[in-house]
Design a protein around this motif. Sequence first.
Motif, short mmCIF file in Angstrom:
data_model
loop_
_atom_site.label_atom_id
_atom_site.label_comp_id
_atom_site.label_asym_id
_atom_site.label_seq_id
_atom_site.Cartn_x
_atom_site.Cartn_y
_atom_site.Cartn_z
N GLN A 138 -62.20 0.32 -5.03
CA GLN A 138 -62.17 1.57 -4.10
C GLN A 138 -61.72 2.82 -4.75
O GLN A 138 -61.06 2.91 -5.81
N THR A 139 -62.01 4.10 -4.28
CA THR A 139 -61.61 5.29 -4.69
C THR A 139 -60.05 5.36 -4.74
O THR A 139 -59.46 4.87 -3.77
N GLN A 140 -59.86 6.22 -5.72
CA GLN A 140 -58.14 6.13 -5.86
C GLN A 140 -57.56 7.21 -4.91
O GLN A 140 -56.41 7.38 -4.79
N THR A 141 -58.62 8.13 -4.34
CA THR A 141 -58.20 9.30 -3.63
C THR A 141 -57.44 8.75 -2.30
O THR A 141 -57.78 7.93 -1.65
N GLY A 142 -56.35 9.28 -2.14
CA GLY A 142 -55.47 9.14 -0.81
C GLY A 142 -54.54 8.15 -1.18
O GLY A 142 -53.54 7.59 -0.25
N LYS A 150 -49.00 5.97 -5.69
CA LYS A 150 -49.24 5.27 -6.99
C LYS A 150 -49.20 3.94 -7.26
O LYS A 150 -49.82 3.20 -8.02
N SER A 151 -48.27 3.24 -6.47
CA SER A 151 -48.34 1.83 -6.45
C SER A 151 -49.56 1.11 -5.92
O SER A 151 -50.05 0.40 -6.52
N GLU A 152 -50.37 1.90 -4.98
CA GLU A 152 -51.47 1.32 -4.54
C GLU A 152 -52.71 1.61 -5.50
O GLU A 152 -53.42 0.72 -5.59
#
Length: 230
Positions: free
Chosen positions: A163-167, A170-172
Motif C-alpha cells: 500500500q502507499t506510504q502516504t498517511g 513511521k512504525s506503520e
Amino acid sequence: MNLRTYLNDFVDLVFPRSCAACNIGLLGNEEVICTFCRISLPRAHSDGMHADTIRYKFVNLPEVLATYTFLLFTKKGKVQQLLHALKYRGNKEVGVTLGQMFGQELVAARALPDGALILSVPLHAKKKQKRGYNQSDLLAEGISLACSLPWSGTILARTKYTQTQTGKSKSERRSNVNGVFKVTQPIDTGTIILVDDVLTTGATLEECINTLKQAGCKQFYILTIALAQH
C-alpha cells in the motif's frame, strides 16, 4: 540567427513550451524548467535550518555516511508541481532534469565519492507498469549524467506489492515495507548511493539499506530530490 534558431522559434510559436514549475512559457534555449525557477527553487541546504532534520532520519544507521536533499517540498508550491508532473502527468523529462540539477550541485560541493554505484529505490513491477516508468530511475539517470557515476534500476528490486506510504506513521511505514526488497545480482562495490524522490520518515530507504547490507554493501549515501515538511 541560424536556421535552427528560426526553426526552434517557429516550433515554440506553434507549440508553446511551458516551465514545468511555474507554467510560464520557456524562452530560447530553456528546457523543461525556466531559468528563474532553476535559480529560485527552495533548496534544502546541507548546512541550513533543515540539516539536522535530514541527518537524524538515519541516526540509527552508522553505515549512512551522508544524506543530501535537494529541495524543500511544500503543498501547492513549485516543487510539488514538478513532482506531480513527474509522477502523475508523465513528464519524464522533469525527472532527468531535476537529477542533473541536483547532481551538478553535488559535484560542485564534492559531496560524493568516486567508485560508488547509484541505485534507485524500486517500484513494484505492477505499479511500474501502470505508471510506465519509475520516477526514481529518471532522477538517478540525471544524477549519473551529472556525476559520471554508474547507476542501475534493476540490481535492487521490490518483490511485494504494498500500500502507499502516504498517511502512515513511521512504525506503520516500516511494517509496510518490511522484507519487500531483494538484490538481484552481485554488487562489485561496497559504496552505494541510494536515490529516491521525497524524504519523509526514511522507512523505505532504511529497508533498502538493510537489504543491501545483507548483500555485502558497507557504506551508503542517500540522495532525495525533496524533503517533505510537516
